[in-house]
Design a protein around this motif. Sequence first.
Motif, PDB file in Angstrom:
ATOM      1  N   MET A 129      14.201  35.729  53.119  1.00  0.00           N
ATOM      2  CA  MET A 129      14.466  35.285  54.481  1.00  0.00           C
ATOM      3  C   MET A 129      13.331  35.756  55.376  1.00  0.00           C
ATOM      4  N   SER A 130      12.814  34.865  56.188  1.00  0.00           N
ATOM      5  CA  SER A 130      11.759  35.220  57.130  1.00  0.00           C
ATOM      6  C   SER A 130      11.941  34.396  58.398  1.00  0.00           C
ATOM      7  N   GLU A 131      12.100  35.063  59.531  1.00  0.00           N
ATOM      8  CA  GLU A 131      12.284  34.401  60.824  1.00  0.00           C
ATOM      9  C   GLU A 131      13.429  33.394  60.759  1.00  0.00           C
ATOM     10  N   GLY A 132      14.511  33.772  60.070  1.00  0.00           N
ATOM     11  CA  GLY A 132      15.691  32.921  59.975  1.00  0.00           C
ATOM     12  C   GLY A 132      15.582  31.771  58.991  1.00  0.00           C
ATOM     13  N   ALA A 133      14.458  31.665  58.276  1.00  0.00           N
ATOM     14  CA  ALA A 133      14.252  30.563  57.327  1.00  0.00           C
ATOM     15  C   ALA A 133      14.197  31.099  55.897  1.00  0.00           C
ATOM     16  N   VAL A 134      14.617  30.260  54.958  1.00  0.00           N
ATOM     17  CA  VAL A 134      14.515  30.600  53.542  1.00  0.00           C
ATOM     18  C   VAL A 134      13.136  30.152  53.058  1.00  0.00           C
ATOM     19  N   LYS A 135      12.387  31.102  52.489  1.00  0.00           N
ATOM     20  CA  LYS A 135      11.028  30.818  52.017  1.00  0.00           C
ATOM     21  C   LYS A 135      10.875  31.285  50.576  1.00  0.00           C
ATOM     22  N   GLN A 136       9.887  30.724  49.898  1.00  0.00           N
ATOM     23  CA  GLN A 136       9.584  31.141  48.528  1.00  0.00           C
ATOM     24  C   GLN A 136       8.083  31.110  48.330  1.00  0.00           C
ATOM     25  N   ASP A 137       7.539  32.217  47.812  1.00  0.00           N
ATOM     26  CA  ASP A 137       6.130  32.279  47.450  1.00  0.00           C
ATOM     27  C   ASP A 137       6.023  31.983  45.964  1.00  0.00           C
ATOM     28  N   VAL A 138       5.129  31.065  45.613  1.00  0.00           N
ATOM     29  CA  VAL A 138       5.047  30.582  44.232  1.00  0.00           C
ATOM     30  C   VAL A 138       3.593  30.563  43.771  1.00  0.00           C
ATOM     31  N   VAL A 139       3.342  31.052  42.567  1.00  0.00           N
ATOM     32  CA  VAL A 139       2.058  30.875  41.896  1.00  0.00           C
ATOM     33  C   VAL A 139       2.351  30.116  40.607  1.00  0.00           C
ATOM     34  N   LEU A 140       1.815  28.897  40.519  1.00  0.00           N
ATOM     35  CA  LEU A 140       2.058  28.048  39.356  1.00  0.00           C
ATOM     36  C   LEU A 140       0.853  28.051  38.427  1.00  0.00           C
ATOM     37  N   ARG A 141       1.105  28.233  37.137  1.00  0.00           N
ATOM     38  CA  ARG A 141       0.051  28.124  36.133  1.00  0.00           C
ATOM     39  C   ARG A 141      -0.036  26.658  35.744  1.00  0.00           C
ATOM     40  N   LEU A 142      -1.252  26.121  35.812  1.00  0.00           N
ATOM     41  CA  LEU A 142      -1.444  24.711  35.468  1.00  0.00           C
ATOM     42  C   LEU A 142      -1.346  24.506  33.956  1.00  0.00           C
ATOM     43  N   ARG A 143      -0.750  23.385  33.563  1.00  0.00           N
ATOM     44  CA  ARG A 143      -0.636  23.013  32.150  1.00  0.00           C
ATOM     45  C   ARG A 143      -1.653  21.921  31.839  1.00  0.00           C
ATOM     46  N   ASN A 144      -1.855  21.692  30.552  1.00  0.00           N
ATOM     47  CA  ASN A 144      -2.740  20.620  30.078  1.00  0.00           C
ATOM     48  C   ASN A 144      -4.169  20.773  30.581  1.00  0.00           C
ATOM     49  N   VAL A 145      -4.610  22.017  30.678  1.00  0.00           N
ATOM     50  CA  VAL A 145      -5.958  22.326  31.151  1.00  0.00           C
ATOM     51  C   VAL A 145      -6.308  23.731  30.657  1.00  0.00           C
ATOM     52  N   GLU A 146      -7.595  24.051  30.620  1.00  0.00           N
ATOM     53  CA  GLU A 146      -8.012  25.347  30.081  1.00  0.00           C
ATOM     54  C   GLU A 146      -7.717  26.530  30.996  1.00  0.00           C
ATOM     55  N   CYS A 147      -7.635  26.313  32.317  1.00  0.00           N
ATOM     56  CA  CYS A 147      -7.379  27.426  33.232  1.00  0.00           C
ATOM     57  C   CYS A 147      -6.958  26.892  34.592  1.00  0.00           C
ATOM     58  N   GLY A 148      -6.435  27.791  35.409  1.00  0.00           N
ATOM     59  CA  GLY A 148      -6.146  27.437  36.799  1.00  0.00           C
ATOM     60  C   GLY A 148      -4.723  27.738  37.234  1.00  0.00           C
ATOM     61  N   GLU A 149      -4.612  28.177  38.495  1.00  0.00           N
ATOM     62  CA  GLU A 149      -3.331  28.442  39.125  1.00  0.00           C
ATOM     63  C   GLU A 149      -3.352  27.875  40.541  1.00  0.00           C
ATOM     64  N   ILE A 150      -2.169  27.533  41.036  1.00  0.00           N
ATOM     65  CA  ILE A 150      -2.011  27.024  42.395  1.00  0.00           C
ATOM     66  C   ILE A 150      -1.010  27.917  43.124  1.00  0.00           C
ATOM     67  N   GLU A 151      -1.371  28.354  44.338  1.00  0.00           N
ATOM     68  CA  GLU A 151      -0.487  29.188  45.152  1.00  0.00           C
ATOM     69  C   GLU A 151       0.126  28.336  46.257  1.00  0.00           C
ATOM     70  N   LEU A 152       1.465  28.424  46.359  1.00  0.00           N
ATOM     71  CA  LEU A 152       2.222  27.656  47.344  1.00  0.00           C
ATOM     72  C   LEU A 152       3.153  28.581  48.116  1.00  0.00           C
ATOM     73  N   GLN A 153       3.563  28.135  49.286  1.00  0.00           N
ATOM     74  CA  GLN A 153       4.686  28.752  49.975  1.00  0.00           C
ATOM     75  C   GLN A 153       5.628  27.621  50.374  1.00  0.00           C
TER      76      GLN A 153
END
Length: 165
Positions: A129-153
Motif C-alpha cells: 500500500m502506498s498513498e492509499g493505492a495498491v502497488k506492485q514492484d516487478v522484475v521480469l526475466r525475459l524468456r526466449n532470449v539469452e539475457c535481459g530483465e524488465i522492471e515495472l511498477q
Amino acid sequence: MLGHLVGLLRVRVLRGVNLAIRDLRSSDPYIVIRMGKQKLKTRVVRKSVNPEWNDELTLSIEDPTLLIKLDVFDKDTFFDDPMGNAELDIRPLVEVVRMRLQGVEDNTVVKKLVPNRQNCLAEESAIYMSEGAVKQDVVLRLRNVECGEIELQLQWIDIPGAKGV
C-alpha cells in the motif's frame, strides 16, 4: 462501457537491464504490452541495452484472470528483431485490492511473490500500500532470449461507477 470494467492498471515501464544485443554493438529496444484485445507500446530508446523508459501505460481491466504479455523488440528499418518476452499474472494484485485495506501505513507490504517455474519473476515481488493505492514492484526475466530483465511498477486504479473487483 463501465459495466464490464473492474478497474484500471497503471503500468510504469521503468527500465530494461542487460537486454540482448541485436544490432552491431547495442539495440534500440521498445516493449509491446498486450492484455486481451489491448495493445500498448513504450517509446523506442536508441542504442541501449539498459534503457530507461519511465513510460506510464494504462490497461483497462475487464478480466483480471488474463495474463499481461510483454514482448521486447529491437527497432529496425524493415523488421523489428525480437528480444524476448514475459508474462505477468495480476491476480495476486487483485486479491490485495479486494481486501479493501483502509488506514494502512504507507509502504506496508501486504503480499510477497517469489520466483518459480510458473512465473517470469526474476526476484521477489512485493505488493504494498502506498498513498492509499495498491502497488506492485516487478522484475521480469525475459524468456526466449539469452539475457535481459524488465522492471515495472503496477498500480491499481479504482473507477467510480465500474463494477469493481
